[in-house]
Design a protein around this motif. Structure first.
Motif, mmCIF file in Angstrom:
data_model
loop_
_atom_site.group_PDB
_atom_site.id
_atom_site.type_symbol
_atom_site.label_atom_id
_atom_site.label_comp_id
_atom_site.label_asym_id
_atom_site.label_seq_id
_atom_site.Cartn_x
_atom_site.Cartn_y
_atom_site.Cartn_z
ATOM 1 N N GLY A 1 -6.450 -4.149 0.732
ATOM 2 C CA GLY A 1 -7.769 -4.783 0.724
ATOM 3 C C GLY A 1 -7.714 -6.252 1.083
ATOM 4 O O GLY A 1 -8.606 -6.766 1.753
ATOM 5 N N THR B 1 -5.860 -4.218 5.176
ATOM 6 C CA THR B 1 -6.730 -3.113 5.600
ATOM 7 C C THR B 1 -6.459 -2.740 7.057
ATOM 8 O O THR B 1 -6.137 -1.576 7.350
ATOM 9 C CB THR B 1 -8.203 -3.468 5.381
ATOM 10 O OG1 THR B 1 -8.389 -3.779 3.997
ATOM 11 C CG2 THR B 1 -9.126 -2.326 5.779
ATOM 12 N N PHE C 1 -8.338 5.621 2.741
ATOM 13 C CA PHE C 1 -8.108 4.239 2.336
ATOM 14 C C PHE C 1 -8.763 3.968 0.990
ATOM 15 O O PHE C 1 -9.928 4.299 0.785
ATOM 16 C CB PHE C 1 -8.678 3.287 3.402
ATOM 17 C CG PHE C 1 -8.354 1.840 3.145
ATOM 18 C CD1 PHE C 1 -7.073 1.355 3.374
ATOM 19 C CD2 PHE C 1 -9.311 0.975 2.655
ATOM 20 C CE1 PHE C 1 -6.757 0.030 3.125
ATOM 21 C CE2 PHE C 1 -9.010 -0.350 2.408
ATOM 22 C CZ PHE C 1 -7.729 -0.829 2.643
ATOM 23 N N PRO D 1 -9.806 0.812 -1.140
ATOM 24 C CA PRO D 1 -9.914 -0.653 -1.141
ATOM 25 C C PRO D 1 -9.608 -1.220 -2.517
ATOM 26 O O PRO D 1 -9.981 -0.627 -3.543
ATOM 27 C CB PRO D 1 -11.381 -0.910 -0.783
ATOM 28 C CG PRO D 1 -11.948 0.407 -0.358
ATOM 29 C CD PRO D 1 -11.114 1.461 -1.002
ATOM 30 N N THR E 1 -12.943 -3.947 4.535
ATOM 31 C CA THR E 1 -13.013 -2.716 3.740
ATOM 32 C C THR E 1 -14.334 -1.993 4.028
ATOM 33 O O THR E 1 -14.380 -0.755 4.059
ATOM 34 C CB THR E 1 -12.865 -3.003 2.234
ATOM 35 O OG1 THR E 1 -13.817 -3.992 1.844
ATOM 36 C CG2 THR E 1 -11.470 -3.483 1.904
ATOM 37 N N SER F 1 -16.057 0.704 -0.845
ATOM 38 C CA SER F 1 -15.687 -0.662 -0.457
ATOM 39 C C SER F 1 -16.452 -1.715 -1.239
ATOM 40 O O SER F 1 -16.093 -2.890 -1.194
ATOM 41 C CB SER F 1 -15.922 -0.864 1.046
ATOM 42 O OG SER F 1 -17.295 -0.765 1.359
#
Ligand code: FES
Length: 575
Positions: free
Chosen positions: A125, A130, A146, A148, A209, A223
């Protein structure tokens, strides 16, 4: 005979299943850690690529979050394995984390390639983590989701909200202008960053993010969740569970990273008034996926999508406010007509399904289209004889009065020259001057550090000046504000026109016309070019030498020339 369909072999079974001595050695070493055979045999092995470290304060909570991810993986029938990766704590790493983004991308790719894993949870993050994690995962091609790190809680000082980066610069200038005392500054230091998590302004971390979510790599709303919110733990667990399902669904980055998904990211970035760093990272991501994306695409989208997120530095709120106002899914409902809602996401549903129930709970934090936070766009791409390949400015966080400005250049040949002279009383600069920094680009920096928000000279601060036109081939922090033209390309260290600017030259900035011109005639510029000598760039360090020889320019995403757009190399041989 059984009617059940035959299960497709898992990638990890190439390591664990064969009746060979080598596969037996693989099994022995997992058994050696105390696992049972049935824990990992025939189950999806999920890599948790974790960018935690003791010198990455934004990621201080990620060891705990990795445990929640593991819980989610186990509950979904997978086998979690944690793989540490370069942490890239933004403010700690010198000269700049940008120098190492591509190293993290390569590390991520090779971690996934070389180990017996079937999909990946990428945890990061802080700014470069990222794009670095995603670039590597896109090239490797395994299913990847992903997680964050989430923004830190809001800062405060004497009843006022403080945003990291944004108020660091603001109050540092007040300290230099002797408007606040050193003791007050120390109070601000203690109140501005108050928890683990990423910068809670709309800096590069929150921008990227959100871009990752818009691309489809993050679970809905993920995010926007603050790092210290219980929702963030639940997000981690759910992310782990989805990583298992994504193996069976074969939900690879190639299925997410389409031109339509990239266009969604452009629209979201514009509506967020995202960081000026977003073009560099999104172009790098797109090129990894062979999706065409040009710097001018950002300008075109920013002209039609106004900034709606009332978050610093363009606005007034912080990420916690944005989350409580509904977060990114709510913002997306404002711009839904501009999004490709059919795009798939890691939730297993489309983007449109993800935001179907989202609502805006605070019209001031997430503005309607007819009441943006600024009449200026969140990004403008400029061209001209000073930036033939382009450069960028963030008008929504700049001074409206400087959007068309002609002034006399005050040139600093590099960051050392800037630091030596910027606060001298005899600096030949006034409020109308244009401050120019050379040799701060991808090769010159090296790594294109965030020096583009050049400090206002001390003697002008004392006169009340708080903004000036500043031009460089550096980047600037997404948390910062001011009339800063950054990413000038080609950079000065490779002989771009920025290298030819001399103190006393007139420069014209015209954001409305998207122009940046050095008002010096062509004959004189030709004379200067003939006399120009490339700066001597220190090398001798292995990685820095590789970086300087292979990094491409900002409009190409600053990726390595041997990685962008390439075909993934084959799976490793297992003997
Ligand atoms: Fe890590 Fe800003 S320093 S996100």
């Amino acid at each position: 005979m059984s009617d059940s369909p035959k299960r497709k072999p898992l990638r990890s079974e190439r390591w664990f299943a064969p009746d060979t001595m080598r596969a037996s050695a693989h099994r022995q070493r997992v058994l050696a850690m105390g696992y049972r055979r049935q824990d990992f045999m025939g189950r999806p092995v999920i890599a948790i690529v974790n960018t935690w470290s003791d010198l990455s304060p934004c990621h201080a909570h990620l060891r705990e979050r990795a445990e929640a991810v593991k819980r989610g993986v186990l509950l979904a029938g997978g086998f979690p394995v944690e793989l540490p990766a370069l942490s890239l704590g933004e403010v700690m790493v010198k000269p700049t984390t940008m120098l190492y983004r591509n190293l993290l991308a390569m590390e991520t790719e090779e971690l996934l390639r070389s180990h017996p894993v079937d999909s990946a949870v990428l945890i990061g993050g802080c700014d470069k983590t990222t794009p670095g994690l995603l670039m590597g995962a896109i090239t490797m091609g395994l299913p990847a989701i992903f997680l964050p790190a989430g923004p830190m809680i809001s800062g405060h000082w004497r009843g006022a909200r403080l945003g990291v980066g944004t108020h660091t610069r603001k109050y540092w200038d007040e300290l230099r202008a002797q408007k606040i005392t050193p003791a007050e500054w120390h109070e601000i230091e203690a109140g501005i960053a108050r928890s683990p998590g990423t910068c809670m302004t709309m800096g590069t971390a929150s921008t990227m993010t959100a871009v990752a979510e818009a691309l489809g790599f993050v679970l809905p709303g993920g995010s926007s969740i603050p790092a210290m919110d219980a929702d963030h733990v639940r997000l981690a667990e759910e992310t782990g569970s989805r990583a298992v399902a994504m193996v069976h669904e074969e939900l690879t980055p190639a299925r997410l990273m389409t031109r339509e998904a990239v266009e969604n990211a452009l629209v979201v970035d514009a509506a967020l008034a995202g960081s000026t760093n977003a073009p560099i990272h999104l172009i790098a991501l797109a090129r990894r996926a062979n999706v065409p994306l040009a710097l001018d695409d950002f300008d075109a989208v920013a002209r039609r999508v106004p900034p709606l997120a009332n978050v610093m530095p363009s606005g007034e709120g912080l990420m916690q406010d944005f989350f409580e106002a509904g977060g990114l899914p709510a913002l997306m409902t404002r711009i839904a007509s501009q999004l490709h809602l059919e795009c798939p996401t890691v939730s297993g549903r489309s983007l449109g399904d993800n935001i179907a129930d989202a609502k805006v709970w605070n019209d001031d934090l997430i503005r309607p289209l007819d009441r943006p936070i600024s009449t200026q766009p969140s990004l403008a791409v400029l061209h001209g004889n000073l930036a033939p390949e382009g450069c960028v400015i963030k008008p929504s966080a700049a001074s409206a009065a400087l959007m068309r400005h002609r002034g006399r250049a005050v040139v600093f040949r590099d960051i050392n020259d800037l630091e030596a002279r910027i606060d001298r009383d005899d600096l030949d600069a006034d409020a109308d001057s244009v401050l120019v920094l050379q040799n701060a680009g991808p090769r010159g920096g090296p790594g294109m550090p965030e020096w583009g928000n050049l400090p206002i000279p001390k003697k002008l601060l004392a006169q009340g000046v708080r903004d000036m036109v500043r031009i460089s081939d550096a980047r600037m922090s997404g948390t910062h504000y001011g009339t800063c033209v950054v990413h000038v390309a080609p950079e000065s260290a490779v002989g771009g026109p920025l290298a030819l600017v001399q103190t006393g030259d007139e420069i014209l900035l015209d954001v409305g016309a998207r122009r940046l011109e050095l008002c010096v005639d062509d004959d004189e510029l030709a004379r200067r070019r003939a006399a120009w000598q490339a700066p001597t760039l220190a090398s001798g360090l292995g990685y820095v030498t590789l970086y300087r020889e292979h990094v491409n320019q900002a409009p190409e995403g600053c990726d390595f020339d041997f990685l962008a757009g390439r075909v993934p190399v084959p799976e490793p041989e297992i003997h």
